[in-house]
Motif scaffolding. Sequence first.
Motif, short mmCIF file in Angstrom:
data_model
loop_
_atom_site.label_atom_id
_atom_site.label_comp_id
_atom_site.label_asym_id
_atom_site.label_seq_id
_atom_site.Cartn_x
_atom_site.Cartn_y
_atom_site.Cartn_z
N ALA A 117 63.80 14.59 35.51
CA ALA A 117 64.55 15.53 34.67
C ALA A 117 65.80 16.03 35.42
CB ALA A 117 63.67 16.72 34.28
N VAL A 118 65.66 16.34 36.70
CA VAL A 118 66.81 16.77 37.50
C VAL A 118 67.81 15.63 37.61
CG1 VAL A 118 67.56 17.50 39.81
CG2 VAL A 118 65.53 18.53 38.78
N ASN A 119 67.33 14.43 37.90
CA ASN A 119 68.23 13.27 37.98
C ASN A 119 68.96 13.06 36.66
OD1 ASN A 119 67.53 12.74 40.64
ND2 ASN A 119 65.95 11.26 40.09
N GLY A 120 68.23 13.19 35.56
CA GLY A 120 68.84 13.02 34.24
C GLY A 120 69.94 14.02 33.98
N GLU A 121 69.70 15.26 34.36
CA GLU A 121 70.71 16.30 34.20
C GLU A 121 71.93 16.00 35.05
OE1 GLU A 121 72.38 19.75 32.66
OE2 GLU A 121 70.48 18.85 32.08
N ALA A 122 71.71 15.61 36.30
CA ALA A 122 72.82 15.31 37.21
C ALA A 122 73.63 14.11 36.72
CB ALA A 122 72.30 15.05 38.62
N LEU A 123 72.97 13.15 36.11
CA LEU A 123 73.64 11.92 35.69
C LEU A 123 74.11 11.94 34.24
CD1 LEU A 123 71.26 9.43 37.53
CD2 LEU A 123 73.63 10.01 38.15
N SER A 124 73.99 13.08 33.60
CA SER A 124 74.42 13.20 32.21
C SER A 124 75.88 12.79 32.06
CB SER A 124 74.23 14.65 31.75
OG SER A 124 74.68 14.81 30.44
N GLY A 125 76.14 11.87 31.15
CA GLY A 125 77.50 11.41 30.92
C GLY A 125 77.99 10.33 31.86
N VAL A 126 77.14 9.91 32.79
CA VAL A 126 77.50 8.85 33.73
C VAL A 126 76.91 7.54 33.20
CG1 VAL A 126 77.39 8.07 36.14
CG2 VAL A 126 77.45 10.53 35.63
N THR A 127 77.71 6.49 33.17
CA THR A 127 77.25 5.22 32.61
C THR A 127 76.32 4.49 33.58
OG1 THR A 127 79.06 3.90 33.48
CG2 THR A 127 79.43 4.99 31.35
N LYS A 128 75.54 3.57 33.04
CA LYS A 128 74.62 2.76 33.85
C LYS A 128 75.38 1.98 34.92
CE LYS A 128 70.64 0.39 34.55
NZ LYS A 128 70.54 0.23 36.00
N PRO A 129 76.49 1.31 34.61
CA PRO A 129 77.23 0.61 35.68
C PRO A 129 77.74 1.57 36.76
CG PRO A 129 77.94 -0.18 33.52
CD PRO A 129 77.04 1.00 33.28
N GLU A 130 78.15 2.77 36.37
CA GLU A 130 78.60 3.76 37.36
C GLU A 130 77.45 4.20 38.25
OE1 GLU A 130 82.28 5.95 35.00
OE2 GLU A 130 80.22 6.57 34.55
N ILE A 131 76.28 4.40 37.65
CA ILE A 131 75.09 4.78 38.42
C ILE A 131 74.73 3.67 39.41
CG2 ILE A 131 72.61 5.26 38.28
CD1 ILE A 131 73.25 6.60 35.52
N ASP A 132 74.74 2.43 38.94
CA ASP A 132 74.41 1.30 39.81
C ASP A 132 75.37 1.21 40.99
OD1 ASP A 132 72.34 0.69 38.07
OD2 ASP A 132 73.42 -0.96 37.09
N THR A 133 76.66 1.38 40.73
CA THR A 133 77.66 1.35 41.79
C THR A 133 77.45 2.50 42.76
OG1 THR A 133 79.28 0.26 40.36
CG2 THR A 133 80.15 1.43 42.28
N PHE A 134 77.24 3.69 42.23
CA PHE A 134 77.02 4.88 43.04
C PHE A 134 75.82 4.69 43.98
CE2 PHE A 134 75.08 9.27 43.18
CZ PHE A 134 76.06 9.87 43.95
N GLN A 135 74.71 4.19 43.44
CA GLN A 135 73.52 4.00 44.25
C GLN A 135 73.72 2.90 45.29
OE1 GLN A 135 70.54 3.73 41.06
NE2 GLN A 135 69.80 5.74 41.72
N ARG A 136 74.38 1.83 44.91
CA ARG A 136 74.65 0.74 45.86
C ARG A 136 75.51 1.26 47.03
NH1 ARG A 136 76.17 -2.53 42.37
NH2 ARG A 136 78.41 -2.15 42.46
N GLU A 137 76.52 2.05 46.70
CA GLU A 137 77.39 2.60 47.75
C GLU A 137 76.65 3.59 48.64
OE1 GLU A 137 80.53 4.05 45.25
OE2 GLU A 137 81.52 2.09 45.16
N GLN A 138 75.80 4.41 48.05
CA GLN A 138 75.02 5.35 48.84
C GLN A 138 74.08 4.62 49.80
OE1 GLN A 138 73.74 9.26 46.76
NE2 GLN A 138 73.67 7.64 45.23
#
Length: 152
Positions: A117-138
């Motif tokens: 739920a916290v992750n969902g709130e933080a990622l609200s409005g962020v696209t799946k490709p953006e999330i994938d890139t963000f996680q790969r970079e982290q």
Amino acid sequence: RRGVSMEFDRWSSPGYVINHLSRLMYQALAQEIKSYDIVPGQFPVLLCLWEEDGLNQRQLYERVRIEQATMSNTLARMVRDDLIERRPDAEDRRATRFYLTGRGKKLEKPLTSSAQAVNGEALSGVTKPEIDTFQREQKAMISNLEEAAWLK
């Protein structure tokens, strides 16, 4: 801005931004899980033990990457709170392994749902490709720092 270099912008610093995000997520998770009498510092240990029960303190330290003293205090609190129990290592009686208690096992679903739920709130409005890139970079940044000589 006395004492701060005019060339350093905290919002352009990955370290500052990640730390700020981490604190906000920590606070949000604390609110989400407080009714279970769990603090966010215990959550990484629980995640590791839900993945593989029966780890020793060194294995937990290596996976969670917090100070040894902090890990020791966290584990002691978790034993006290009936989340985990200490058992002697079957092969090395001097060593101790940590196992989830019934309470620790039962909390997996509600606590991971809270984290989602916290992750969902933080990622609200962020696209799946953006999330994938963000996680790969982290993950790349984590790997770089874990391999840095000064962290060993």
